[in-house]
Design an enzyme around this catalytic site. Structure first.
Site, PDB file in Angstrom:
ATOM      1  N   ARG A 192      57.343 -25.610 -33.750  1.00  0.00           N
ATOM      2  CA  ARG A 192      58.338 -24.919 -34.212  1.00  0.00           C
ATOM      3  C   ARG A 192      58.855 -25.813 -35.584  1.00  0.00           C
ATOM      4  O   ARG A 192      59.377 -27.000 -35.153  1.00  0.00           O
ATOM      5  CB  ARG A 192      59.705 -24.584 -33.385  1.00  0.00           C
ATOM      6  CG  ARG A 192      60.897 -24.000 -33.914  1.00  0.00           C
ATOM      7  CD  ARG A 192      61.899 -23.500 -33.201  1.00  0.00           C
ATOM      8  NE  ARG A 192      61.349 -22.073 -32.658  1.00  0.00           N
ATOM      9  CZ  ARG A 192      62.321 -21.312 -32.181  1.00  0.00           C
ATOM     10  NH1 ARG A 192      63.454 -21.604 -31.807  1.00  0.00           N
ATOM     11  NH2 ARG A 192      61.767 -20.149 -31.859  1.00  0.00           N
ATOM     12  N   ASP A 209      68.272  -9.203 -36.941  1.00  0.00           N
ATOM     13  CA  ASP A 209      68.218 -10.524 -36.467  1.00  0.00           C
ATOM     14  C   ASP A 209      69.653 -11.344 -37.384  1.00  0.00           C
ATOM     15  O   ASP A 209      70.379 -10.580 -37.977  1.00  0.00           O
ATOM     16  CB  ASP A 209      67.306 -11.135 -37.431  1.00  0.00           C
ATOM     17  CG  ASP A 209      66.772 -12.816 -36.992  1.00  0.00           C
ATOM     18  OD1 ASP A 209      67.559 -13.087 -35.944  1.00  0.00           O
ATOM     19  OD2 ASP A 209      65.844 -13.543 -37.574  1.00  0.00           O
ATOM     20  N   GLN A 224      56.932 -13.967 -31.637  1.00  0.00           N
ATOM     21  CA  GLN A 224      57.804 -13.135 -31.502  1.00  0.00           C
ATOM     22  C   GLN A 224      57.538 -11.739 -31.615  1.00  0.00           C
ATOM     23  O   GLN A 224      57.624 -10.537 -30.874  1.00  0.00           O
ATOM     24  CB  GLN A 224      59.096 -13.546 -32.362  1.00  0.00           C
ATOM     25  CG  GLN A 224      60.320 -12.536 -32.429  1.00  0.00           C
ATOM     26  CD  GLN A 224      60.948 -12.379 -31.165  1.00  0.00           C
ATOM     27  OE1 GLN A 224      61.520 -13.670 -30.719  1.00  0.00           O
ATOM     28  NE2 GLN A 224      61.389 -11.533 -30.515  1.00  0.00           N
ATOM     29  N   HIS A 250      57.413 -15.756 -37.700  1.00  0.00           N
ATOM     30  CA  HIS A 250      57.381 -15.886 -36.326  1.00  0.00           C
ATOM     31  C   HIS A 250      56.493 -14.976 -35.466  1.00  0.00           C
ATOM     32  O   HIS A 250      57.128 -14.005 -35.064  1.00  0.00           O
ATOM     33  CB  HIS A 250      58.985 -15.619 -36.063  1.00  0.00           C
ATOM     34  CG  HIS A 250      59.419 -16.041 -34.583  1.00  0.00           C
ATOM     35  ND1 HIS A 250      58.746 -16.794 -33.798  1.00  0.00           N
ATOM     36  CD2 HIS A 250      60.800 -16.046 -34.042  1.00  0.00           C
ATOM     37  CE1 HIS A 250      59.288 -17.038 -32.947  1.00  0.00           C
ATOM     38  NE2 HIS A 250      60.766 -16.667 -33.105  1.00  0.00           N
ATOM     39  N   CYS A 288      65.546 -10.229 -31.840  1.00  0.00           N
ATOM     40  CA  CYS A 288      64.894 -11.251 -31.391  1.00  0.00           C
ATOM     41  C   CYS A 288      65.740 -12.148 -30.459  1.00  0.00           C
ATOM     42  O   CYS A 288      65.227 -13.085 -29.696  1.00  0.00           O
ATOM     43  CB  CYS A 288      64.251 -12.131 -32.520  1.00  0.00           C
ATOM     44  SG  CYS A 288      65.376 -12.775 -33.567  1.00  0.00           S
ATOM     45  N   ARG A 343      58.519 -11.941 -23.968  1.00  0.00           N
ATOM     46  CA  ARG A 343      57.774 -13.218 -24.728  1.00  0.00           C
ATOM     47  C   ARG A 343      57.024 -13.909 -23.778  1.00  0.00           C
ATOM     48  O   ARG A 343      55.784 -14.345 -24.295  1.00  0.00           O
ATOM     49  CB  ARG A 343      59.091 -14.192 -25.186  1.00  0.00           C
ATOM     50  CG  ARG A 343      60.104 -13.596 -26.294  1.00  0.00           C
ATOM     51  CD  ARG A 343      59.475 -13.411 -27.704  1.00  0.00           C
ATOM     52  NE  ARG A 343      58.733 -14.432 -28.184  1.00  0.00           N
ATOM     53  CZ  ARG A 343      59.500 -15.641 -28.688  1.00  0.00           C
ATOM     54  NH1 ARG A 343      60.738 -15.642 -28.946  1.00  0.00           N
ATOM     55  NH2 ARG A 343      58.969 -16.551 -29.082  1.00  0.00           N
TER      56      ARG A 343
HETATM   57  N1   CP Z   1      63.784 -15.333 -30.396  1.00  0.00           N
HETATM   58  C1   CP Z   1      63.620 -16.771 -30.253  1.00  0.00           C
HETATM   59  O1   CP Z   1      62.539 -17.131 -30.849  1.00  0.00           O
HETATM   60  O2   CP Z   1      64.699 -17.519 -29.564  1.00  0.00           O
HETATM   61  P1   CP Z   1      64.646 -18.992 -29.492  1.00  0.00           P
HETATM   62  O3   CP Z   1      65.177 -19.822 -30.711  1.00  0.00           O
HETATM   63  O4   CP Z   1      65.554 -18.995 -28.302  1.00  0.00           O
HETATM   64  O5   CP Z   1      63.422 -19.518 -29.141  1.00  0.00           O
HETATM   65  N1  NVA Z   2      65.479 -15.976 -38.196  1.00  0.00           N
HETATM   66  C1  NVA Z   2      66.237 -16.939 -37.076  1.00  0.00           C
HETATM   67  C2  NVA Z   2      65.404 -16.415 -35.854  1.00  0.00           C
HETATM   68  C3  NVA Z   2      65.746 -17.269 -34.611  1.00  0.00           C
HETATM   69  C4  NVA Z   2      64.839 -16.792 -33.375  1.00  0.00           C
HETATM   70  C5  NVA Z   2      65.931 -18.273 -37.315  1.00  0.00           C
HETATM   71  O1  NVA Z   2      65.197 -18.628 -38.056  1.00  0.00           O
HETATM   72  O2  NVA Z   2      66.885 -18.971 -37.049  1.00  0.00           O
END
Ligand code: CP
Ligand code: NVA
Length: 302
Positions: A100, A221, A130, A127, A261, A289
């Site tokens: 990440r 989102d 997801q 992502h 998400c 997930r």
């Molecule tokens: N949806 C998602 O990726 O959540 P987290 O940031 O909790 O991993």
């Molecule tokens: N768009 C959001 C998604 C979180 C899972 C972010 O990047 O923070």
């Protein structure tokens, strides 16, 4: 040859197979309990995570493997060791790396320099893990993906990019309504349209009602993604007309499903009556997930 999941486009040929494998693993988890026997997964998280971290870690355990959670703060990466060297070293120990990242360029550099698969657990532009779970959820709920109207209301962000590309791959119509200045990037739209061809529609609009009208899926989102915190006030002003609330979803099909998400902010991008209402599938989506990522891990490491 090792295979990476940096973009959902990396699944262009077998996205449906992976989604179906996720459904199969969900039905028969025991059958896969030794699928990754003795395998190790490094998980580097530069940003916080509840779902992605937990589901990948539990997925490895339930597949007979092992996962290590690593924060750059506790790694030499956080003290200036390069991502290239980190990639080469970790590749000597583990069977895959989940990452990440703040920066898609770092994701690409990690993948390029690793001899083991790299799986994108979210960065600033995509992502993909997801979206595998999301499409799996839609298939479970609707029985098909082709010719559904999937509508995203809000920021043209990482989740929107991957959902648009994923929708194009599986042949669903994708609509996105964003405020001016927050539209999804043109090059992504071009790619999605070229994949969709004449099989499905990719529609970019500033009108949330146009997107919501007769939708099978309403997805939203956060308005402020991780790393954008200093823009919070401006964004909350600019997104005001893009809240998913009962008035907006009244334009959708009666049996529409609401997706997010997560994490969600009730009263901002979505109201409580929608996210906690009968059409919301957000917790099934979150559960998936786990199953979808098992499918990804089995395909990429197995
Ligand atoms: N949806 C998602 O990726 O959540 P987290 O940031 O909790 O991993
Ligand atoms: N768009 C959001 C998604 C979180 C899972 C972010 O990047 O923070």
């Amino acid at each position: 040859m090792k295979r990476d999941l940096v973009s959902i486009l990396d699944l262009k040929e077998d996205l449906m197979d992976i989604i179906k494998l996720g459904i199969e693993i969900k039905k028969n988890p025991k059958k896969y309990s030794r699928a990754l026997d003795g395998k190790s997964l490094a998980m580097i998280f530069e940003k916080p995570s509840t779902r992605t971290r937990t589901s990948f870690e539990v997925a490895m355990t339930q597949l007979g493997g092992h996962a290590l959670y690593m924060s750059p703060r506790d790694m030499q990466l956080g003290r200036g060791e390069t991502i290239e060297d980190t990639a080469k070293v970790l590749s000597r120990y583990v069977d895959a790396i989940v990452y990440r990242a703040f920066d898609h360029g770092m994701m690409i550099a990690l993948a390029k320099n690793s001899s083991v698969p790299v799986i994108n657990a979210l960065d600033d532009v995509e992502h993909p893990a997801q979206i595998v779970a999301d499409l799996m959820t839609i298939l479970e709920k609707k029985g098909r993906l082709k010719n559904l109207k999937i509508s995203f209301i809000g920021d043209g962000n990482n989740v929107a990019n991957s959902l648009m590309l994923g929708s194009a791959i599986v042949g669903a119509d994708f609509y996105i309504a964003s405020p001016k200045g927050y539209e999804i990037k043109e090059d992504y739209v071009k790619t999605a349209k070229s994949i969709a061809g004449d099989k499905s529609r990719i529609v970019i609009t500033n009108d949330p009602i146009e997107a919501a009208r007769d939708a099978d899926v309403i997805y939203t989102d956060v308005w402020v993604s991780m790393g954008e915190e200093e823009e919070r006030e401006k964004r909350e002003r600019d997104f005001k007309g893009y809240q998913v609330n009962s008035a907006l979803v009244s334009n959708a099909k009666k049996d529409y499903i609401f997706m997010h998400c997560l994490p969600a902010h009730r009263g901002l991008e979505v109201t409580s009556d929608v996210i906690d209402g009968p059409n919301s599938v957000v917790f099934d989506e979150a559960e998936n997930r786990l199953h979808a990522q098992k499918a990804i891990l089995v395909k990429f490491i197995g």
